[in-house]
Design a protein around this motif. Structure first.
Motif, PDB file in Angstrom:
ATOM      1  N   GLU A 124     -31.406  13.669  31.457  1.00  0.00           N
ATOM      2  CA  GLU A 124     -31.185  14.808  30.681  1.00  0.00           C
ATOM      3  C   GLU A 124     -29.942  15.382  30.687  1.00  0.00           C
ATOM      4  N   SER A 125     -29.353  15.341  29.575  1.00  0.00           N
ATOM      5  CA  SER A 125     -27.900  16.164  29.559  1.00  0.00           C
ATOM      6  C   SER A 125     -28.026  17.708  29.438  1.00  0.00           C
ATOM      7  N   GLY A 126     -29.268  17.963  28.582  1.00  0.00           N
ATOM      8  CA  GLY A 126     -29.169  19.515  28.487  1.00  0.00           C
ATOM      9  C   GLY A 126     -28.361  19.822  26.915  1.00  0.00           C
ATOM     10  N   PHE A 127     -27.541  18.876  26.585  1.00  0.00           N
ATOM     11  CA  PHE A 127     -27.034  19.167  25.264  1.00  0.00           C
ATOM     12  C   PHE A 127     -27.980  18.665  24.054  1.00  0.00           C
ATOM     13  N   ALA A 128     -27.345  19.194  22.963  1.00  0.00           N
ATOM     14  CA  ALA A 128     -28.213  18.768  21.735  1.00  0.00           C
ATOM     15  C   ALA A 128     -28.496  17.345  21.590  1.00  0.00           C
ATOM     16  N   LYS A 129     -29.602  16.737  21.514  1.00  0.00           N
ATOM     17  CA  LYS A 129     -29.970  15.323  21.230  1.00  0.00           C
ATOM     18  C   LYS A 129     -29.206  14.697  20.163  1.00  0.00           C
ATOM     19  N   GLY A 130     -28.458  13.547  20.546  1.00  0.00           N
ATOM     20  CA  GLY A 130     -27.865  12.810  19.642  1.00  0.00           C
ATOM     21  C   GLY A 130     -26.328  13.530  19.374  1.00  0.00           C
ATOM     22  N   GLY A 131     -25.724  14.633  19.920  1.00  0.00           N
ATOM     23  CA  GLY A 131     -24.534  15.274  19.590  1.00  0.00           C
ATOM     24  C   GLY A 131     -23.670  14.263  20.528  1.00  0.00           C
ATOM     25  N   ASP A 132     -22.561  14.457  20.110  1.00  0.00           N
ATOM     26  CA  ASP A 132     -21.001  14.027  20.930  1.00  0.00           C
ATOM     27  C   ASP A 132     -21.468  14.164  22.422  1.00  0.00           C
ATOM     28  N   ASP A 133     -21.639  15.273  22.676  1.00  0.00           N
ATOM     29  CA  ASP A 133     -21.854  15.666  24.315  1.00  0.00           C
ATOM     30  C   ASP A 133     -22.948  15.099  24.765  1.00  0.00           C
ATOM     31  N   ASP A 134     -24.182  15.034  24.233  1.00  0.00           N
ATOM     32  CA  ASP A 134     -25.012  14.231  24.800  1.00  0.00           C
ATOM     33  C   ASP A 134     -25.009  12.859  24.725  1.00  0.00           C
ATOM     34  N   GLN A 135     -24.151  12.125  23.907  1.00  0.00           N
ATOM     35  CA  GLN A 135     -23.868  10.640  23.892  1.00  0.00           C
ATOM     36  C   GLN A 135     -22.976  10.543  25.076  1.00  0.00           C
ATOM     37  N   ALA A 136     -21.885  11.228  25.318  1.00  0.00           N
ATOM     38  CA  ALA A 136     -21.016  10.964  26.170  1.00  0.00           C
ATOM     39  C   ALA A 136     -21.487  11.330  27.633  1.00  0.00           C
ATOM     40  N   TRP A 137     -22.464  12.251  27.876  1.00  0.00           N
ATOM     41  CA  TRP A 137     -22.908  12.587  29.143  1.00  0.00           C
ATOM     42  C   TRP A 137     -23.910  11.421  29.502  1.00  0.00           C
ATOM     43  N   LEU A 138     -24.650  10.916  28.436  1.00  0.00           N
ATOM     44  CA  LEU A 138     -25.727   9.677  28.689  1.00  0.00           C
ATOM     45  C   LEU A 138     -24.936   8.330  29.043  1.00  0.00           C
ATOM     46  N   ARG A 139     -23.928   8.230  28.362  1.00  0.00           N
ATOM     47  CA  ARG A 139     -22.943   7.067  28.721  1.00  0.00           C
ATOM     48  C   ARG A 139     -22.473   7.183  30.353  1.00  0.00           C
ATOM     49  N   GLY A 140     -22.002   8.463  30.705  1.00  0.00           N
ATOM     50  CA  GLY A 140     -21.595   8.558  31.954  1.00  0.00           C
ATOM     51  C   GLY A 140     -22.877   8.519  33.130  1.00  0.00           C
ATOM     52  N   PHE A 141     -23.885   8.733  32.519  1.00  0.00           N
ATOM     53  CA  PHE A 141     -24.892   8.707  33.329  1.00  0.00           C
ATOM     54  C   PHE A 141     -25.535   7.249  33.724  1.00  0.00           C
ATOM     55  N   ASP A 142     -25.459   6.615  32.588  1.00  0.00           N
ATOM     56  CA  ASP A 142     -25.834   5.057  32.716  1.00  0.00           C
ATOM     57  C   ASP A 142     -24.752   4.345  33.587  1.00  0.00           C
ATOM     58  N   ARG A 143     -23.240   4.713  33.337  1.00  0.00           N
ATOM     59  CA  ARG A 143     -22.377   4.282  34.334  1.00  0.00           C
ATOM     60  C   ARG A 143     -22.592   4.443  35.784  1.00  0.00           C
ATOM     61  N   GLY A 144     -22.813   5.671  36.079  1.00  0.00           N
ATOM     62  CA  GLY A 144     -23.227   5.974  37.504  1.00  0.00           C
ATOM     63  C   GLY A 144     -24.236   5.368  38.091  1.00  0.00           C
ATOM     64  N   GLN A 145     -25.500   5.014  37.263  1.00  0.00           N
ATOM     65  CA  GLN A 145     -26.573   4.536  37.781  1.00  0.00           C
ATOM     66  C   GLN A 145     -26.197   3.107  37.955  1.00  0.00           C
ATOM     67  N   ALA A 146     -25.543   2.410  37.192  1.00  0.00           N
ATOM     68  CA  ALA A 146     -25.039   1.170  37.276  1.00  0.00           C
ATOM     69  C   ALA A 146     -24.162   0.759  38.481  1.00  0.00           C
ATOM     70  N   THR A 147     -23.173   1.805  38.598  1.00  0.00           N
ATOM     71  CA  THR A 147     -22.546   1.529  39.765  1.00  0.00           C
ATOM     72  C   THR A 147     -23.334   1.747  41.275  1.00  0.00           C
ATOM     73  N   PHE A 148     -24.086   2.676  41.218  1.00  0.00           N
ATOM     74  CA  PHE A 148     -24.873   2.732  42.586  1.00  0.00           C
ATOM     75  C   PHE A 148     -25.788   1.407  42.655  1.00  0.00           C
ATOM     76  N   ASN A 149     -26.670   1.139  41.606  1.00  0.00           N
ATOM     77  CA  ASN A 149     -27.443  -0.138  41.730  1.00  0.00           C
ATOM     78  C   ASN A 149     -26.662  -1.333  42.071  1.00  0.00           C
ATOM     79  N   GLN A 150     -25.486  -1.480  41.698  1.00  0.00           N
ATOM     80  CA  GLN A 150     -24.754  -2.724  41.694  1.00  0.00           C
ATOM     81  C   GLN A 150     -24.220  -2.704  43.121  1.00  0.00           C
ATOM     82  N   ASN A 151     -23.947  -1.768  43.859  1.00  0.00           N
ATOM     83  CA  ASN A 151     -23.384  -1.800  45.075  1.00  0.00           C
ATOM     84  C   ASN A 151     -23.840  -1.327  46.222  1.00  0.00           C
ATOM     85  N   ILE A 152     -25.120  -0.608  46.079  1.00  0.00           N
ATOM     86  CA  ILE A 152     -25.799   0.001  47.060  1.00  0.00           C
ATOM     87  C   ILE A 152     -26.250  -1.177  48.353  1.00  0.00           C
TER      88      ILE A 152
END
Length: 249
Positions: A124-152
């Motif tokens: 949950e980004s805390g920004f307006a759903k579908g806005g630029d900030d929200d989309q950018a935050w979600l992209r970063g979130f998914d990247r962080g999750q992928a980095t962790f899951n692939q390397n842990i």
């Protein structure tokens, strides 16, 4: 209301208060047990983290930074510490402006999302759903999750191997007692523990200095009257003999 009924009501009210008190007491005992168990687990995890090369203070500061509502307080503290380290001559010239936030807004939102993904925070980004900030935050979130899951997985496997290797190296450094060695480190004979102990005892006995035997005690001189028949003794000798017998009887 009679006195008996009033007394009964008082007892009932007291028992209710007592029961409610122990209800809360039971709950707190349960919480205390959970807290103790959590503290023990946290302590154990901390030891594993230290074995993997991470300082607990660094982990705690990272958690503090993640959970801080005002991130500028974290960077301001870092800048102050950097300046003090420069004053103490522990670091070269310190440039505070290098740590000011000049990151573009979109990139900053992605970085915030990536951090949340690595820390496994809610998506949950805390920004307006579908806005630029929200989309950018979600992209970063998914990247962080992928980095962790692939390397842990590989990281934990490598860390476990390193810990096991560290135990082996510690044993090699400290060394183990040799199979056939005495406490003083000298080799001893014998294949079994009993034979080894017997051989070591024999060596100890041989090494010990011989002790000279004590000289025998001289025999006590007998009185002349002790060898005479009693009928041949004089009156004086008989009296002396009688006194001696009286002393030992």
């Amino acid at each position: 209301m009679t006195k008996t009924a009033e007394a009964g009501d008082n007892i009932k009210a007291e028992n209710e208060r007592k029961s409610l008190f122990f209800h809360h007491l039971r709950k707190r005992i349960g919480w205390n047990g959970d807290i103790k168990e959590a503290q023990e687990s946290k302590k154990l995890d901390g030891k594993i983290a230290q074995a993997d090369g991470y300082a607990l203070d660094d982990l705690d500061k990272a958690i503090q930074a993640i959970e801080a509502e005002d991130k500028s307080k974290i960077t301001d503290s870092y800048i102050r510490h950097g300046e003090i380290l420069e004053w103490l001559g522990l670091v070269p010239s310190f440039e505070p402006d290098m740590f000011r936030d000049r990151m573009p807004a979109v990139e900053r939102r992605e970085k915030q999302g990536e951090l949340a993904g690595l820390a496994n925070k809610p998506r949950e980004s805390g920004f307006a759903k579908g806005g630029d900030d929200d989309q950018a935050w979600l992209r970063g979130f998914d990247r962080g999750q992928a980095t962790f899951n692939q390397n842990i997985g590989p990281a934990m496997e490598r860390a476990e191997q390193s810990r096991q290797k560290g135990k082996t190296e510690l044993i090699k450094t400290r060394g183990r007692p040799k199979k056939n060695a005495s406490a003083a480190g000298q080799p001893i004979e014998g294949e079994t523990p009993d034979e080894a102990k017997a051989a070591e005892k024999a060596q100890t006995t041989q090494a010990a200095a011989p002790v000279a035997p004590k000289p025998p005690k001289p025999a006590k001189a007998k009185s002349p009257e002790a060898d005479k028949p009693e009928e041949e003794l004089t009156n004086a000798e008989r009296e002396t003999l009688a006194q001696a017998r009286a002393m030992f009887n």
